[in-house]
Design a protein around this motif. Structure first.
Motif, PDB file in Angstrom:
ATOM      1  N   ASN A 240     -15.964   2.479  39.634  1.00  0.00           N
ATOM      2  CA  ASN A 240     -16.515   1.633  40.670  1.00  0.00           C
ATOM      3  C   ASN A 240     -15.841   0.268  40.603  1.00  0.00           C
ATOM      4  O   ASN A 240     -15.536  -0.249  39.519  1.00  0.00           O
ATOM      5  N   ILE A 241     -15.585  -0.323  41.757  1.00  0.00           N
ATOM      6  CA  ILE A 241     -14.994  -1.650  41.844  1.00  0.00           C
ATOM      7  C   ILE A 241     -16.087  -2.703  41.744  1.00  0.00           C
ATOM      8  O   ILE A 241     -17.121  -2.612  42.400  1.00  0.00           O
TER       9      ILE A 241
ATOM     10  N   VAL B  13     -10.768  -1.550  47.161  1.00  0.00           N
ATOM     11  CA  VAL B  13     -11.834  -2.507  47.495  1.00  0.00           C
ATOM     12  C   VAL B  13     -12.702  -1.953  48.620  1.00  0.00           C
ATOM     13  O   VAL B  13     -13.939  -2.032  48.575  1.00  0.00           O
ATOM     14  N   ASP B  14     -12.075  -1.362  49.613  1.00  0.00           N
ATOM     15  CA  ASP B  14     -12.816  -0.797  50.740  1.00  0.00           C
ATOM     16  C   ASP B  14     -13.654   0.412  50.310  1.00  0.00           C
ATOM     17  O   ASP B  14     -14.777   0.598  50.787  1.00  0.00           O
TER      18      ASP B  14
ATOM     19  N   GLN C 165     -14.720   1.111  47.146  1.00  0.00           N
ATOM     20  CA  GLN C 165     -15.611   0.659  46.070  1.00  0.00           C
ATOM     21  C   GLN C 165     -15.784   1.741  45.003  1.00  0.00           C
ATOM     22  O   GLN C 165     -15.550   1.507  43.820  1.00  0.00           O
ATOM     23  N   GLN C 166     -16.206   2.940  45.366  1.00  0.00           N
ATOM     24  CA  GLN C 166     -16.284   4.046  44.417  1.00  0.00           C
ATOM     25  C   GLN C 166     -15.041   4.911  44.572  1.00  0.00           C
ATOM     26  O   GLN C 166     -14.671   5.279  45.692  1.00  0.00           O
TER      27      GLN C 166
ATOM     28  N   ILE D 276      -9.923  -8.010  42.776  1.00  0.00           N
ATOM     29  CA  ILE D 276     -10.955  -7.226  42.101  1.00  0.00           C
ATOM     30  C   ILE D 276     -11.437  -7.954  40.850  1.00  0.00           C
ATOM     31  O   ILE D 276     -10.640  -8.379  40.011  1.00  0.00           O
TER      32      ILE D 276
ATOM     33  N   LYS E 158     -16.459  -6.334  42.845  1.00  0.00           N
ATOM     34  CA  LYS E 158     -15.760  -7.260  43.735  1.00  0.00           C
ATOM     35  C   LYS E 158     -15.859  -8.689  43.230  1.00  0.00           C
ATOM     36  O   LYS E 158     -16.793  -9.058  42.536  1.00  0.00           O
TER      37      LYS E 158
END
Length: 395
Positions: A392-393, A126-127, A129-130, A366, A395
């Motif tokens: 990629n996440i 999550v932090d 993201q990619q 997620i 959120k």
């Protein structure tokens, strides 16, 4: 001798780059041709229907492992002491040592550790993201948990991971990948032998217990080294493959991820479905000790080498409705992604724990995944995996 004019024959090259990149149409062609198909390029028989694969995996007396599970004599001789190349009763006795470490009782204390690591991994994604679904995601739990469980010295861990990735190639037919895999396997065996001979395994781990059993005379030095080698290759490559495939599958099937988010208890069945549809170990070989009649009446003659295809069986429309669809709550629960019978994956309990913990943790944080770059496959004679998978996440 069987008259090949009376049996299904194919010239499909299962080990070409094209087929290894996407093998499923070739598997379908072979399944539709018959319960057992003679592959004239390799002088082997292919068994790909679910019913026949499951029967072959159960019938170790007919479909024997003790002449090796590879398609070349070099690997079968080199892996002579590996657990996957043993039949009962030898296999039964040696497997007891594995089960002491990987059975439900032994794994129970690891649950909190795995859950905590999974939650930390989810937060890290999550932090970020990619991320890369292989290096940044799939490597985390198998390396962190399995390396500690086995008890490998810290200095050899990076090398073991790299060597394990290519070693399955050595079990294929004589091609460039096989020859490269043999060199990789030799390097891995030298590293394991060095740890054994210098008694460098971390105390209390599986490796140190095997080494101690060898020193006490319960097993030979060669057996201990062979068992450690077999476990390394299976434990890392297969779980890493399933982990990376999960991101690819959920990104391509967002509705299935939403199912999991709505009901995290589906994490267990999601793990099984990932292993079904993208079987990390696609095929193993067996030696046919006697004439074997398949479900459609085709007879494989005694003395034949056969390919038993978990991956083909897991896509068989005779067994699964919509077999090429990823459905985490599908009704058909049984699949052969972890094998079956005496040689069913000894580490499947640990793999399921890791996969289930990760999906449960990620479902809380997620919303979904996107593939952001070109996936790169790690083409391999035996395993199916990604080398890299940019993602990629959401959120």
């Amino acid at each position: 001798m069987t008259n090949l004019s009376d049996v299904p024959v194919s010239d499909i090259d299962l080990y070409s780059d094209e087929v290894l990149s996407d093998p499923y149409e070739s598997y379908r062609t072979l399944r539709d041709a018959g319960s057992a198909v003679y592959l004239e390029r390799f002088d082997v028989w292919f068994i790909g229907r679910f019913k026949d694969v499951r029967k072959a995996l159960s019938d170790w007396q007919t479909f024997s492992s003790d002449k090796g599970i590879g398609l070349n004599p070099i690997i079968n001789e080199a892996w002579d002491e590996a657990l996957i190349c043993q039949d009962p009763p030898v296999h039964t006795e040696r497997r007891k040592m594995i089960n002491e470490v990987l059975g439900p009782v032994a794994l129970k204390p690891l649950a909190d550790t795995i859950d905590g690591r999974a939650e930390a991994l989810s937060q890290r994604l999550v932090d970020m993201q990619q991320f890369d679904a292989v290096a940044d995601f799939a490597h985390d739990l198998p390396i962190g948990v399995v390396m500690d469980l086995i008890g490998w010295p810290e200095d050899v861990r990076p090398s073991l991971l790299k060597l394990a990735e290519g070693s399955w190639n050595a079990a294929g037919p004589d091609n460039a990948r096989m020859r490269s895999g043999l060199a990789t396997l030799q390097e891995m065996m030298e590293l394991i032998t060095e740890v054994y001979d210098n008694n460098r395994a971390i105390e209390g781990g599986f490796a140190s217990r095997l080494i101690e059993a060898s020193h006490q005379g319960a097993i030979t030095r060669e057996t201990a080294i062979g068992m450690l080698a077999g476990y390394i290759v299976a434990a890392f490559e297969t779980t890493i493959s399933a982990m990376a495939s999960s991101i690819w599958l959920f990104a391509d099937n967002p509705d299935e991820w939403n199912k999991l988010r709505s009901n995290p208890k589906l994490a267990v069945s999601a793990a099984n479905e990932i292993v079904r549809i993208e079987s990390p170990l696609q095929n193993f070989s067996r030696w046919c000790s006697q004439d074997a009649e398949m479900s459609d009446g085709t007879v494989i003659p005694a003395g034949s080498r056969v390919i038993v295809s978990y991956a083909s069986a897991n896509r068989d429309d005779r067994q699964f409705a919509q077999p090429d669809r990823f459905i985490i709550d599908r009704k058909e629960k049984m699949n052969l992604g972890f094998g079956h019978g005496p040689h069913g994956c000894a580490g499947q309990g640990l793999a399921r724990m890791e996969l289930t913990a990760v999906f449960t943790a990620m479902a809380e944080q997620i919303s979904g995944f996107e593939i952001t770059g070109q996936p790169v496959r790690a083409l391999n004679n035996i395993s199916r995996a990604f080398r890299s998978l940019p993602a990629n996440i959401i959120k």
